[in-house]
Design an enzyme around this catalytic site. Sequence first.
Site, PDB file in Angstrom:
ATOM      1  N   SER A  10       0.826  -1.199   0.000  1.00  0.00           N
ATOM      2  CA  SER A  10       0.000   0.000   0.000  1.00  0.00           C
ATOM      3  C   SER A  10       0.863   1.253   0.000  1.00  0.00           C
ATOM      4  CB  SER A  10      -0.911   0.011   1.226  1.00  0.00           C
ATOM      5  OG  SER A  10      -1.561   1.264   1.330  1.00  0.00           O
ATOM      6  N   HIS A  35      -1.152  -1.389  -4.054  1.00  0.00           N
ATOM      7  CA  HIS A  35      -2.460  -1.043  -3.512  1.00  0.00           C
ATOM      8  C   HIS A  35      -2.540   0.473  -3.337  1.00  0.00           C
ATOM      9  CE1 HIS A  35      -6.173  -2.071  -1.300  1.00  0.00           C
ATOM     10  NE2 HIS A  35      -5.861  -1.065  -0.497  1.00  0.00           N
ATOM     11  N   MET A  39      -8.996   8.101  -0.428  1.00  0.00           N
ATOM     12  CA  MET A  39      -9.876   8.551   0.653  1.00  0.00           C
ATOM     13  C   MET A  39     -10.387   9.960   0.348  1.00  0.00           C
ATOM     14  SD  MET A  39      -7.612   7.333   3.923  1.00  0.00           S
ATOM     15  CE  MET A  39      -6.744   5.764   3.928  1.00  0.00           C
ATOM     16  N   MET A 139     -11.739  -5.612   5.548  1.00  0.00           N
ATOM     17  CA  MET A 139     -11.013  -4.615   6.327  1.00  0.00           C
ATOM     18  C   MET A 139     -10.829  -5.125   7.752  1.00  0.00           C
ATOM     19  SD  MET A 139     -10.324  -2.209   4.222  1.00  0.00           S
ATOM     20  CE  MET A 139      -9.614  -1.101   5.448  1.00  0.00           C
ATOM     21  N   ASP A 177      -6.953  -6.207   4.519  1.00  0.00           N
ATOM     22  CA  ASP A 177      -6.285  -4.907   4.595  1.00  0.00           C
ATOM     23  C   ASP A 177      -6.468  -4.318   5.990  1.00  0.00           C
ATOM     24  OD1 ASP A 177      -5.260  -2.378   4.234  1.00  0.00           O
ATOM     25  OD2 ASP A 177      -6.721  -1.753   2.731  1.00  0.00           O
TER      26      ASP A 177
END
Length: 243
Positions: A10, A35, A39, A139, A177
């Site tokens: 990420s 990744h 947001m 998540m 994640d």
Amino acid sequence: MQHEPRIAASILAADFSCLGEEVRAISGAGADWLHVDVMDGHFVPNLTVGAGVVAALRPHDALPFDVHLMVSPVDPLIEPFAEAGADSITVHAEAGAHLHRTLQRIRRCDKRAGVALNPATPADAVEPVLGEIDLVLAMTVNPGFGGQKFIESQLGKIAALRALIDASGRAIDLSVDGGIDESTAGLAASAGADVLVAGSASFAGSRAEYPGNIARLRAAAEAGRSAALGERSGPRAVGASAS
């Protein structure tokens, strides 16, 4: 069927002052996917990158770009990220009024479609759209910030998602994640995860340390998967010998 673990690095934990160099370094270190956490400061309490950043990074490496849209409403951003170079686009189950329609929109862009489930979202929320997706993202933190602690109560949900995917007979990746490091990668893989999204653990230290980071994550995940497969095959073997 659960596949061998893949590591999705990420970029949320990368050095944003030189993202192109960071992408090339983490790819060279052995990461399987890149990744990209997007947001909006509305669906989640933070702001990160837009489609322009993905487009700027795309020429730097051929790694699959796994774009995770933590935004609402999500539909208007699908085409921009598809055009920017995303290979897969994952949306949250709660991010739009019509999840099925959103996934079809991703597919019309000829991209892999994914659904993300927040910790409080049950596994069966994805069941009605299993025929439309290529990826489920579980998540294990509440989305919005990097560096959070892995929520171990989500392991049961990961196992439930694994069972749903396997029962569907479709080749759907199960990605996890949030709080993934050497100590939790094995837990997630043993519960059924195929893909481990890791930010801080991937980009820790200097670039010279990235290959070791990725190798340790992969080894931990492979050990967890192997242990789980051994446990699942054990009772069958015992039963077979007793018959």
